[in-house]
Design an enzyme around this catalytic site. Structure first.
Site, PDB file in Angstrom:
ATOM      1  N   CYS A 112      29.551  40.681  48.169  1.00  0.00           N
ATOM      2  CA  CYS A 112      29.285  39.356  47.575  1.00  0.00           C
ATOM      3  C   CYS A 112      28.715  38.374  48.598  1.00  0.00           C
ATOM      4  CB  CYS A 112      30.557  38.775  46.989  1.00  0.00           C
ATOM      5  SG  CYS A 112      31.352  39.875  45.832  1.00  0.00           S
ATOM      6  N   HIS A 256      30.627  31.304  45.950  1.00  0.00           N
ATOM      7  CA  HIS A 256      30.495  32.568  45.216  1.00  0.00           C
ATOM      8  C   HIS A 256      31.277  32.448  43.909  1.00  0.00           C
ATOM      9  CE1 HIS A 256      30.526  36.637  44.054  1.00  0.00           C
ATOM     10  NE2 HIS A 256      31.739  36.929  44.499  1.00  0.00           N
ATOM     11  N   ASN A 286      31.275  37.457  37.796  1.00  0.00           N
ATOM     12  CA  ASN A 286      30.986  37.700  39.214  1.00  0.00           C
ATOM     13  C   ASN A 286      29.779  38.645  39.323  1.00  0.00           C
ATOM     14  OD1 ASN A 286      30.956  38.603  41.859  1.00  0.00           O
ATOM     15  ND2 ASN A 286      33.149  39.021  41.979  1.00  0.00           N
TER      16      ASN A 286
HETATM   17  N1  ACO Z   1      43.919  41.213  30.500  1.00  0.00           N
HETATM   18  C1  ACO Z   1      45.237  41.051  30.339  1.00  0.00           C
HETATM   19  N2  ACO Z   1      46.122  41.256  31.328  1.00  0.00           N
HETATM   20  C2  ACO Z   1      45.639  41.632  32.524  1.00  0.00           C
HETATM   21  C3  ACO Z   1      44.264  41.806  32.761  1.00  0.00           C
HETATM   22  C4  ACO Z   1      43.388  41.591  31.685  1.00  0.00           C
HETATM   23  N3  ACO Z   1      42.072  41.734  31.791  1.00  0.00           N
HETATM   24  N4  ACO Z   1      44.084  42.170  34.044  1.00  0.00           N
HETATM   25  C5  ACO Z   1      45.300  42.209  34.613  1.00  0.00           C
HETATM   26  N5  ACO Z   1      46.241  41.896  33.689  1.00  0.00           N
HETATM   27  C6  ACO Z   1      47.684  41.815  33.872  1.00  0.00           C
HETATM   28  C7  ACO Z   1      48.164  42.627  35.054  1.00  0.00           C
HETATM   29  O1  ACO Z   1      48.358  43.958  34.653  1.00  0.00           O
HETATM   30  C8  ACO Z   1      49.442  41.918  35.391  1.00  0.00           C
HETATM   31  O2  ACO Z   1      50.437  42.351  34.530  1.00  0.00           O
HETATM   32  P1  ACO Z   1      51.935  42.677  35.089  1.00  0.00           P
HETATM   33  O3  ACO Z   1      52.426  41.358  35.624  1.00  0.00           O
HETATM   34  O4  ACO Z   1      52.642  43.148  33.857  1.00  0.00           O
HETATM   35  O5  ACO Z   1      51.734  43.713  36.140  1.00  0.00           O
HETATM   36  C9  ACO Z   1      49.170  40.457  35.057  1.00  0.00           C
HETATM   37  O6  ACO Z   1      48.035  40.473  34.177  1.00  0.00           O
HETATM   38  C10 ACO Z   1      48.859  39.562  36.244  1.00  0.00           C
HETATM   39  O7  ACO Z   1      47.913  40.225  37.068  1.00  0.00           O
HETATM   40  P2  ACO Z   1      47.496  39.605  38.461  1.00  0.00           P
HETATM   41  O8  ACO Z   1      46.730  40.610  39.220  1.00  0.00           O
HETATM   42  O9  ACO Z   1      48.673  38.983  39.097  1.00  0.00           O
HETATM   43  O10 ACO Z   1      46.544  38.416  37.963  1.00  0.00           O
HETATM   44  P3  ACO Z   1      45.860  37.308  38.841  1.00  0.00           P
HETATM   45  O11 ACO Z   1      46.320  36.008  38.349  1.00  0.00           O
HETATM   46  O12 ACO Z   1      45.951  37.593  40.314  1.00  0.00           O
HETATM   47  O13 ACO Z   1      44.325  37.487  38.430  1.00  0.00           O
HETATM   48  C11 ACO Z   1      42.263  38.407  39.249  1.00  0.00           C
HETATM   49  C12 ACO Z   1      43.654  38.695  38.667  1.00  0.00           C
HETATM   50  C13 ACO Z   1      41.488  37.664  38.186  1.00  0.00           C
HETATM   51  C14 ACO Z   1      41.599  39.728  39.575  1.00  0.00           C
HETATM   52  C15 ACO Z   1      42.377  37.544  40.525  1.00  0.00           C
HETATM   53  O14 ACO Z   1      43.366  38.077  41.363  1.00  0.00           O
HETATM   54  C16 ACO Z   1      41.075  37.405  41.259  1.00  0.00           C
HETATM   55  O15 ACO Z   1      40.150  36.781  40.800  1.00  0.00           O
HETATM   56  N6  ACO Z   1      41.016  37.930  42.498  1.00  0.00           N
HETATM   57  C17 ACO Z   1      39.844  37.768  43.369  1.00  0.00           C
HETATM   58  C18 ACO Z   1      38.667  38.572  42.966  1.00  0.00           C
HETATM   59  C19 ACO Z   1      37.486  38.288  43.914  1.00  0.00           C
HETATM   60  O16 ACO Z   1      37.308  37.195  44.362  1.00  0.00           O
HETATM   61  N7  ACO Z   1      36.691  39.254  44.228  1.00  0.00           N
HETATM   62  C20 ACO Z   1      35.591  38.952  45.130  1.00  0.00           C
HETATM   63  C21 ACO Z   1      34.989  40.102  45.660  1.00  0.00           C
HETATM   64  S1  ACO Z   1      34.382  41.231  44.453  1.00  0.00           S
HETATM   65  C22 ACO Z   1      33.164  42.140  45.302  1.00  0.00           C
HETATM   66  O17 ACO Z   1      33.031  42.082  46.479  1.00  0.00           O
HETATM   67  C23 ACO Z   1      32.233  42.996  44.486  1.00  0.00           C
END
Ligand code: ACO
Length: 329
Positions: A112, A256, A286
């Site tokens: 990214c 980003h 993204n």
């Molecule tokens: N729909 C419903 N529930 C979901 C989904 C979904 N799509 N995805 C995950 N959940 C659930 C999980 O299973 C979890 O359930 P559990 O508590 O029963 O285990 C719960 O939701 C919470 O999951 P978290 O991972 O804690 O959710 P979080 O609030 O951290 O959000 C996310 C996840 C959106 C991925 C976030 O962590 C994020 O944006 N991270 C950064 C991503 C990023 O910036 N990437 C950049 C680089 S990408 C690259 O280089 C190509």
């Protein structure tokens, strides 16, 4: 002397995939996706549309804006993690499509952060080598081909698209600005956080890797989230300090576009007013190396930028890599 952006362009595929469409594909909801990520929809390239095809469209728009002819390009750099093929580079494939036969071409892989890395690499090449007068940089991704459409943790996050800039070396004394300062950083201790496990030399493609779905991108979201906020904010502070520019002077912060909560947290850490933070993650999700440059093109084309404005770019991605560029328009 300055290396200035004289044209921008972008392209996103026609097909829109909404959160409601995803509700029919995996166990998720529009409400979960919007509240956790800020994303409402993303664009998906067609089967016949490769990264170089999207790059061609974005490049053509940037060349049209800057009135650049293909044979004027001395350098083409494509930032991508979804190149058309392992080899040759997407930059060379694009060169053929553009008929830009005077250019030296290569791809740059910094996930990214790829567009930000490319800006600084091209800035350095153009500054040190008198042969490079005009350059094309592309950020492009067809992430839909490395997305596991059965994994709700990742498939709701990504989209496809391309952005382009044309850079020119300016020598006139009235030519203010250009790329004022850049911070490029990475930490390979975290290389397992975001990865495509198979298809490279450490784990070549086999029936087994395909069966285990190892050709798709996997990510430890929460860990990435924390690192992203801290490192992007620190990188921004670093370039501001080096260029002796105060955050209050910034016209646009373009982070980003990975997650609205990350974007807002970075803005809060930098204490920049919300209206100066550019956001389009709700429309495209993204798009990795394409995200910052698509946003930049939108700002330019909607006339939300004036000569002399300070623009701060920041990104974070697999590697892990991160960085910031401070531009003066
Ligand atoms: N729909 C419903 N529930 C979901 C989904 C979904 N799509 N995805 C995950 N959940 C659930 C999980 O299973 C979890 O359930 P559990 O508590 O029963 O285990 C719960 O939701 C919470 O999951 P978290 O991972 O804690 O959710 P979080 O609030 O951290 O959000 C996310 C996840 C959106 C991925 C976030 O962590 C994020 O944006 N991270 C950064 C991503 C990023 O910036 N990437 C950049 C680089 S990408 C690259 O280089 C190509």
């Amino acid at each position: 002397m300055g290396i200035k952006i004289i044209g921008t362009g972008s392209y996103v595929p026609e097909k829109v995939l909404t959160n409601h469409d995803l509700e029919k594909m995996v166990d998720t909801s529009d409400e979960w996706i919007r509240t956790r990520t800020g994303i409402s929809e993303r664009r998906i390239a067609s089967e016949t549309e490769a990264s170089s095809d999207m790059a061609f469209k974005a490049a053509s728009r940037a060349m049209e804006m800057s009135k650049t002819k293909p044979d004027e390009l001395d350098l083409i750099v494509v930032a991508t993690i979804t190149s058309d093929r392992i080899t040759p580079s997407t930059a060379c494939i694009l060169q053929g499509k553009l008929k830009a036969h005077n250019a030296a071409c290569f791809d740059l892989q910094a996930a990214c952060t790829g567009f930000l890395y490319s800006l600084e690499v091209v800035n350095a090449l153009m500054t040190s080598n008198p042969k490079f007068k005009k350059a094309l940089i592309i950020g492009v991704e067809k992430l839909s081909v490395i997305t596991d459409w059965k994994d709700r943790n990742t498939c709701v996050l990504f989209g496809d698209g391309a952005g382009a800039v044309i850079l020119e070396k300016r020598v006139g004394k009235h030519d203010i600005g250009g790329i004022l300062a850049s911070k490029l950083a990475s930490n390979g201790d975290f290389c397992e956080l975001i990865k495509v496990p198979a298809g490279g030399s450490s784990n070549p493609t086999s029936a087994e890797t395909v069966k285990k779905r190892q050709h798709y991108l996997s990510m430890e979201g929460q860990e990435v989230f924390k690192l992203a906020v801290n490192e992007m904010a620190k990188a921004c502070q670093d370039v501001l300090l080096r260029a002796k520019v105060d955050i209050s002077e910034i016209r646009w912060l373009i982070p980003h576009q990975a997650n609205l909560r990350i974007i807002k947290a970075v803005g809060n850490k930098l204490e920049i007013p919300e209206e100066k933070v550019y956001i389009n993650v709700h429309r495209y999700g993204n798009t990795s190396a394409a995200s910052v440059v698509i946003a930049l093109d939108e700002i330019v084309r909607t006339g939300k930028i004036n000569r002399g404005d300070y623009i701060l770019l920041t990104a974070f991605g697999a590697g892990i890599t991160w960085g910031a560029n401070l531009l003066r328009w």
